[in-house]
Write a protein that holds these residues in place. Structure first.
Motif, short mmCIF file in Angstrom:
data_model
loop_
_atom_site.label_atom_id
_atom_site.label_comp_id
_atom_site.label_asym_id
_atom_site.label_seq_id
_atom_site.Cartn_x
_atom_site.Cartn_y
_atom_site.Cartn_z
N SER A 129 -45.52 10.03 10.32
CA SER A 129 -45.27 8.34 10.22
C SER A 129 -44.11 8.12 9.41
N TYR A 130 -44.11 8.60 8.17
CA TYR A 130 -42.73 8.26 7.38
C TYR A 130 -41.55 8.67 7.88
N LEU A 131 -41.60 10.14 8.60
CA LEU A 131 -40.30 10.25 9.21
C LEU A 131 -39.88 9.38 10.32
N MET A 132 -40.91 9.21 11.08
CA MET A 132 -40.44 8.47 12.36
C MET A 132 -40.39 6.78 11.96
N HIS B 280 -36.94 6.38 10.35
CA HIS B 280 -36.31 6.10 11.69
C HIS B 280 -35.56 7.30 12.04
N ASP B 281 -35.96 8.62 11.78
CA ASP B 281 -35.62 9.67 12.18
C ASP B 281 -36.32 10.56 13.27
N ILE B 282 -36.05 10.07 14.74
CA ILE B 282 -36.90 10.54 15.48
C ILE B 282 -36.68 12.14 15.80
N ALA B 283 -35.53 12.78 15.65
CA ALA B 283 -35.32 14.06 15.72
C ALA B 283 -36.32 14.80 14.86
N LEU B 284 -36.15 14.51 13.53
CA LEU B 284 -36.86 15.10 12.38
C LEU B 284 -38.29 15.02 12.60
N ALA B 285 -38.77 13.97 13.00
CA ALA B 285 -40.20 13.47 13.45
C ALA B 285 -40.68 14.53 14.38
N LEU B 286 -39.74 14.70 15.42
CA LEU B 286 -40.01 15.80 16.46
C LEU B 286 -40.19 17.21 15.91
N VAL B 287 -39.47 17.63 14.96
CA VAL B 287 -39.71 18.65 14.42
C VAL B 287 -41.00 18.90 13.60
#
Length: 149
Positions: free
Chosen positions: A87-90, A94-101
């Motif tokens: 939740s923090y990453l996304m 607002h880091d969609i790619a890092l949230a995916l990782v």
């Protein structure tokens, strides 16, 4: 700590992880993103996560009660941290790619929990199957949002 009182500890840990979801809400940024047509309506997420968090707490408690500090419990704990981090990453960064990782790592911990809990508590493994299905779906959604934006 393997008695019913330890269930409260597992529930509290899950509530702490879930609180990141309320601290970092989707908001206008997420609403403005392009999303696939199969994105569920917003009301589905809190309903699904409430059910999943209950199952996660019970599964962790069952595995703990059956075996103590096993690889399953370590995977459960690591997964809880990754769950909270998403939740923090996304929504926070607002880091969609890092949230995916992060979500891919979470998916792996869910599998590790299911496999390593199986010999000590099949019930715990079964309780994680809806979580596995949801994280798989969430990963596909996260990937699609990343690709579309």
């Amino acid at each position: 700590m393997r008695n019913l009182g330890s269930l409260v500890v597992f529930a509290a840990l899950v509530v702490a992880a879930a609180s990141s979801g309320s601290a970092f809400m989707p908001g206008e940024w997420y609403a403005a993103l392009n999303k696939p047509s199969w994105t569920p309506p917003n009301w589905v997420f809190p309903v699904a996560w409430t059910i999943l968090y209950i199952l996660i707490a019970i599964a962790g408690w069952l595995a703990w009660r059956a075996g103590g500090w096993t690889p399953a419990i370590r995977a459960w704990g690591a997964g809880l941290v990754l769950n909270a981090l998403w939740s923090y990453l996304m929504f926070g960064r607002h880091d969609i790619a890092l949230a995916l990782v992060d979500l891919c790592a979470l998916w792996a911990t869910v599998i590790v929990f299911i496999v390593t809990a199986w010999p000590i508590s099949r019930s715990a493994s079964y309780l994680f199957l809806p979580y596995f299905a949801w994280v798989t779906f969430a990963g596909a959604l996260n990937f699609a949002v990343w690709q579309m934006n």
